[in-house]
Write a protein that holds these residues in place. Structure first.
Motif, PDB file in Angstrom:
ATOM      1  N   ASN A 272       0.803  -1.220   0.000  1.00 47.27           N
ATOM      2  CA  ASN A 272       0.000   0.000   0.000  1.00 47.27           C
ATOM      3  C   ASN A 272       0.837   1.272   0.000  1.00 47.27           C
ATOM      4  OD1 ASN A 272      -3.058  -0.529   0.124  1.00 47.27           O
ATOM      5  ND2 ASN A 272      -2.222  -2.075   1.504  1.00 47.27           N
ATOM      6  N   ASP A 273       2.128   1.168   0.332  1.00 48.34           N
ATOM      7  CA  ASP A 273       3.019   2.311   0.153  1.00 48.34           C
ATOM      8  C   ASP A 273       3.063   2.740  -1.309  1.00 48.34           C
ATOM      9  OD1 ASP A 273       3.712   2.432   2.810  1.00 48.34           O
ATOM     10  OD2 ASP A 273       5.592   1.326   2.584  1.00 48.34           O
ATOM     11  N   TYR A 274       2.965   1.773  -2.201  1.00 51.56           N
ATOM     12  CA  TYR A 274       3.129   2.033  -3.627  1.00 51.56           C
ATOM     13  C   TYR A 274       1.817   1.992  -4.410  1.00 51.56           C
ATOM     14  CZ  TYR A 274       8.157   1.567  -2.964  1.00 51.56           C
ATOM     15  OH  TYR A 274       9.450   1.760  -2.549  1.00 51.56           O
ATOM     16  N   ALA A 275       0.723   1.629  -3.740  1.00 53.56           N
ATOM     17  CA  ALA A 275      -0.545   1.452  -4.457  1.00 53.56           C
ATOM     18  C   ALA A 275      -1.100   2.795  -4.914  1.00 53.56           C
ATOM     19  CB  ALA A 275      -1.564   0.769  -3.556  1.00 53.56           C
ATOM     20  N   PRO A 276      -1.643   2.879  -6.143  1.00 48.49           N
ATOM     21  CA  PRO A 276      -2.293   4.111  -6.605  1.00 48.49           C
ATOM     22  C   PRO A 276      -3.486   4.451  -5.719  1.00 48.49           C
ATOM     23  CG  PRO A 276      -1.918   2.588  -8.435  1.00 48.49           C
ATOM     24  CD  PRO A 276      -1.648   1.825  -7.170  1.00 48.49           C
ATOM     25  N   ALA A 277      -3.812   5.736  -5.635  1.00 44.65           N
ATOM     26  CA  ALA A 277      -4.950   6.170  -4.833  1.00 44.65           C
ATOM     27  C   ALA A 277      -6.228   5.484  -5.312  1.00 44.65           C
ATOM     28  CB  ALA A 277      -5.105   7.688  -4.933  1.00 44.65           C
TER      29      ALA A 277
ATOM     30  N   SER B 212      -5.354  -3.780  -4.066  1.00 40.20           N
ATOM     31  CA  SER B 212      -3.949  -4.000  -3.715  1.00 40.20           C
ATOM     32  C   SER B 212      -3.819  -4.956  -2.545  1.00 40.20           C
ATOM     33  CB  SER B 212      -3.283  -2.660  -3.377  1.00 40.20           C
ATOM     34  OG  SER B 212      -3.281  -1.792  -4.477  1.00 40.20           O
ATOM     35  N   THR B 213      -4.669  -4.774  -1.546  1.00 41.43           N
ATOM     36  CA  THR B 213      -4.598  -5.625  -0.364  1.00 41.43           C
ATOM     37  C   THR B 213      -5.093  -7.033  -0.653  1.00 41.43           C
ATOM     38  OG1 THR B 213      -4.935  -3.698   1.063  1.00 41.43           O
ATOM     39  CG2 THR B 213      -5.342  -5.862   2.034  1.00 41.43           C
ATOM     40  N   THR B 214      -6.241  -7.147  -1.319  1.00 47.95           N
ATOM     41  CA  THR B 214      -6.794  -8.486  -1.549  1.00 47.95           C
ATOM     42  C   THR B 214      -5.939  -9.290  -2.524  1.00 47.95           C
ATOM     43  OG1 THR B 214      -8.282  -7.572  -3.249  1.00 47.95           O
ATOM     44  CG2 THR B 214      -9.164  -7.810  -1.015  1.00 47.95           C
ATOM     45  N   ARG B 215      -5.377  -8.641  -3.521  1.00 52.93           N
ATOM     46  CA  ARG B 215      -4.531  -9.381  -4.465  1.00 52.93           C
ATOM     47  C   ARG B 215      -3.244  -9.845  -3.804  1.00 52.93           C
ATOM     48  NH1 ARG B 215      -5.419  -5.711  -9.979  1.00 52.93           N
ATOM     49  NH2 ARG B 215      -7.609  -6.307 -10.275  1.00 52.93           N
ATOM     50  N   THR B 216      -2.697  -9.015  -2.924  1.00 51.40           N
ATOM     51  CA  THR B 216      -1.521  -9.459  -2.174  1.00 51.40           C
ATOM     52  C   THR B 216      -1.873 -10.657  -1.300  1.00 51.40           C
ATOM     53  OG1 THR B 216      -0.669  -7.195  -2.123  1.00 51.40           O
ATOM     54  CG2 THR B 216       0.278  -8.747  -0.553  1.00 51.40           C
TER      55      THR B 216
ATOM     56  N   ALA C 193       8.382   5.998  -0.030  1.00 46.22           N
ATOM     57  CA  ALA C 193       7.414   5.329  -0.901  1.00 46.22           C
ATOM     58  C   ALA C 193       6.296   6.285  -1.292  1.00 46.22           C
ATOM     59  CB  ALA C 193       6.832   4.111  -0.186  1.00 46.22           C
ATOM     60  N   HIS C 194       5.864   7.112  -0.337  1.00 46.46           N
ATOM     61  CA  HIS C 194       4.802   8.068  -0.636  1.00 46.46           C
ATOM     62  C   HIS C 194       5.263   9.040  -1.721  1.00 46.46           C
ATOM     63  CE1 HIS C 194       1.190  10.352   0.060  1.00 46.46           C
ATOM     64  NE2 HIS C 194       1.875  11.451   0.310  1.00 46.46           N
TER      65      HIS C 194
ATOM     66  N   PRO D 146      -2.490   7.152   8.018  1.00 46.31           N
ATOM     67  CA  PRO D 146      -1.490   7.744   7.125  1.00 46.31           C
ATOM     68  C   PRO D 146      -0.305   6.809   6.913  1.00 46.31           C
ATOM     69  CG  PRO D 146      -1.294   8.689   9.311  1.00 46.31           C
ATOM     70  CD  PRO D 146      -2.519   7.815   9.336  1.00 46.31           C
ATOM     71  N   PRO D 147       0.491   7.024   5.857  1.00 44.36           N
ATOM     72  CA  PRO D 147       1.641   6.165   5.581  1.00 44.36           C
ATOM     73  C   PRO D 147       2.602   6.016   6.749  1.00 44.36           C
ATOM     74  CG  PRO D 147       1.197   7.538   3.682  1.00 44.36           C
ATOM     75  CD  PRO D 147       0.277   8.019   4.771  1.00 44.36           C
ATOM     76  N   ARG D 148       2.824   7.094   7.509  1.00 44.50           N
ATOM     77  CA  ARG D 148       3.791   7.014   8.606  1.00 44.50           C
ATOM     78  C   ARG D 148       3.320   6.089   9.725  1.00 44.50           C
ATOM     79  NH1 ARG D 148       2.590   9.809  13.136  1.00 44.50           N
ATOM     80  NH2 ARG D 148       0.723  11.145  13.092  1.00 44.50           N
ATOM     81  N   LEU D 149       2.002   5.807   9.780  1.00 45.97           N
ATOM     82  CA  LEU D 149       1.442   4.927  10.808  1.00 45.97           C
ATOM     83  C   LEU D 149       0.947   3.600  10.241  1.00 45.97           C
ATOM     84  CD1 LEU D 149      -0.687   7.291  13.102  1.00 45.97           C
ATOM     85  CD2 LEU D 149       1.336   5.995  13.753  1.00 45.97           C
ATOM     86  N   ARG D 150       1.147   3.387   8.952  1.00 46.87           N
ATOM     87  CA  ARG D 150       0.521   2.238   8.298  1.00 46.87           C
ATOM     88  C   ARG D 150       1.019   0.915   8.867  1.00 46.87           C
ATOM     89  NH1 ARG D 150       0.721   3.534   2.579  1.00 46.87           N
ATOM     90  NH2 ARG D 150      -1.222   4.641   2.957  1.00 46.87           N
TER      91      ARG D 150
END
Length: 405
Positions: free
Chosen positions: A108-113, A119-123, A175-176, A333-337
Motif C-alpha cells: 500500500n506504500d506504492y498502491a495508486p490512490a 492492492s490488499t486483496t490481491r496481495t 514510498a509516498h 497515514p503512511p507514517r502509521l501504516r
C-alpha cells in the motif's frame, strides 16, 4: 504471504494424525496447546516486530523474519515431544507474525490512490494460495507430518535470496514520494527528505490520539473476530467434519475447498470495495459469513452440495478479514501504516488464539459439532457490530492521511 498461508493450515492437516497415533505424546489437549502457543508467537510478532517497519523499512524486516520462520519451522520436524514442538512453533510465529502487516504496508506504500481494496486483496491471494497448496500437499503426504514442516521451512529458505535481490527498500515517506505523479515529484521528494530528518517516532501511543481511538477499537474487535474465524476453521475444520460423521479424507478435501473459495473471494471483495466503499462491503461480507457458518451446522448428506456450501463460505469468511486490513490501509497515514496494520493483525491474532482454543475445548468435550459452527456465526455478527462504530472517513490535520471510503 504463501508462507503465512502454509502456517495457517499446516497444523489443521497434521493434528488428526498426531492425535490418532499419539506420536510425541499428542492428544486433544496437547494439540490445543500447540495450536495456541504458536499463535501467541505470531501475535507478539505482529504487535511488537511489525511496527519496526515504519522506522527501519519493510525490506530488512521481511528478510529477517522469513529467515527466522524458516529455520524454526524445519526444527519442528525434529521435535522429540509436544513441549519442544510447541516452543519451536512459538519461535517460528515471532518471525511470521510481522510478515503480513509489513507486506501489506509495503504494497500500500506504492498502491495508486483508490486501489487499496484490490492492492490488499490481491496481495493476500498468496496467503490462501499457500493454504490451498498446503491442504493439497497434505492429501498427498500425510500421515508423514514431519515432511510437511521440512517442505514449508525449505520454501522460506529458497525465497530469501529473491527477497534480498529483488525487493527495494521502502520507508513510508520515500514510498509516498515515489508514488507521487512526476510533475509533483521534486516537491514531494523535498518534503520527504525533510520529514525523514524531523519525523517523530511512531508507535501504538499514536493510535490513542484523536481521531484514532474509536477507529482502533472497532478495527481491533473486528480483526479479533475475523481471525478467530480464519484460524478456528483452518485448524479444526477436518476434526469438526470428523465429529459430524464425515470421513477424515472428506475433512481434508473440504479444507482445500474452503481455501479455494477464499482465493475467489479475494478478487471479488477487492473489486467491490474499491467500487462501492470498503465499509459497505466489509459489513456485508461479515454478515453473510455469519449466515453461511450457521448453515454448516446442519449436516449435508449430498457431497456436491456440501462442497458448494463450504466453497461459498470460504468466499466470504476469509476475505472479510482481508477487507479489514484494506480499510486500515485507507484510514491511517503512511507514517502509521505499519503500526496500524501491526495492531490490527496483533489483536486479530488474539482471536486466532481464542478460535482454535475454544474449538479445541469443544472437541475435547465431544460437542464440537454443531456447537463450533454456532460460535463462529456469533463471531461474525460481533464483527458487524464493531465495524458499524467505525466512521467511514477519518478527518485529520495530517496531510498524509488517505481517507477511507
Amino acid at each position: 504471504m504463501v508462507l503465512d498461508g502454509f502456517d495457517l493450515v499446516v497444523l489443521g492437516t497434521v493434528i488428526p494424525t498426531l492425535i490418532k497415533t499419539g506420536e510425541l505424546g499428542f492428544d486433544a489437549v496437547g494439540a490445543t496447546f500447540a495450536a495456541t502457543i504458536s499463535l501467541v508467537g505470531v501475535g507478539l510478532g505482529a504487535l511488537f516486530i511489525a511496527p519496526l517497519s515504519d522506522t527501519f523499512g519493510r525490506r530488512k524486516l521481511l528478510i529477517a523474519c522469513v529467515a527466522g520462520f524458516s529455520i524454526f519451522t524445519i526444527g519442528v520436524a525434529f521435535a522429540p515431544n509436544v513441549a519442544v514442538f510447541s516452543v519451536l512453533r512459538l519461535l517460528a510465529g515471532l518471525g511470521l507474525g510481522a510478515c503480513l502487516p509489513a507486506a501489506l504496508a509495503y504494497m500500500n506504500d506504492y498502491a495508486p490512490a483508490g486501489s487499496a481494496g484490490k492492492s490488499t486483496t490481491r496481495t493476500m491471494t498468496g496467503y490462501h494460495v499457500g493454504a490451498v497448496a498446503t491442504a493439497l500437499l497434505a492429501i498427498l503426504i500425510v500421515p508423514n507430518w514431519r515432511l510437511m514442516f521440512i517442505i514449508g521451512g525449505a520454501a522460506g529458505l529458497v525465497l530469501l535470496p529473491f527477497l534480498w535481490a529483488k525487493l527495494p527498500e521502502s520507508l513510508p515517506e520515500a514510498a509516498h514520494a515515489a508514488s507521487t505523479p512526476a510533475t509533483k515529484a521534486p516537491a514531494a521528494v523535498g518534503r520527504s527528505a525533510e520529514s525523514s530528518q524531523a519525523a517523530p517516532k511512531t508507535g501504538f501511543r499514536d493510535l490513542l490520539q484523536k481521531p484514532y481511538p474509536l477507529v482502533a477499537l472497532g478495527i481491533g474487535i473486528a480483526s479479533f473476530m475475523g481471525l478467530l474465524l480464519v484460524y478456528g476453521l483452518n485448524t479444526w475444520l477436518p476434526q469438526l467434519m470428523a465429529a459430524a460423521g464425515y470421513p477424515v479424507s472428506t475433512g481434508l478435501t473440504l479444507l482445500l475447498v474452503l481455501n479455494l473459495g477464499a482465493v475467489a473471494g479475494l478478487f471479488l471483495a477487492g473489486f467491490l470495495a474499491d467500487k462501492h466503499g470498503t465499509k459497505k462491503i466489509v459489513l456485508l461480507w461479515f454478515g453473510l459469513s455469519a449466515v453461511l457458518l450457521a448453515i454448516l451446522s446442519v449436516k449435508i448428506p449430498n457431497e456436491f452440495l456440501l462442497n458448494a456450501a463450504v466453497f461459498v463460505t470460504g468466499i466470504f469468511v476469509f476475505s472479510s478479514q482481508v477487507l479489514v486490513y484494506a480499510w486500515v490501509s485507507q484510514l491511517f497515514p503512511p507514517r502509521l501504516r505499519g503500526t496500524a496494520l501491526g495492531f490490527a493483525a496483533g489483536v486479530g491474532r488474539l482471536g486466532a488464539i481464542v478460535g482454535p482454543a475454544v474449538t479445541g475445548t469443544l472437541v475435547a468435550a465431544n460437542i464440537a459439532y454443531p456447537a463450533g459452527f454456532y460460535v463462529f456465526a456469533i463471531a461474525g455478527l460481533l464483527a458487524v457490530g464493531a465495524l458499524v462504530l467505525v466512521p467511514r472517513e477519518v478527518n485529520t490535520a495530517d496531510p498524509n492521511v488517505l481517507a477511507g471510503r
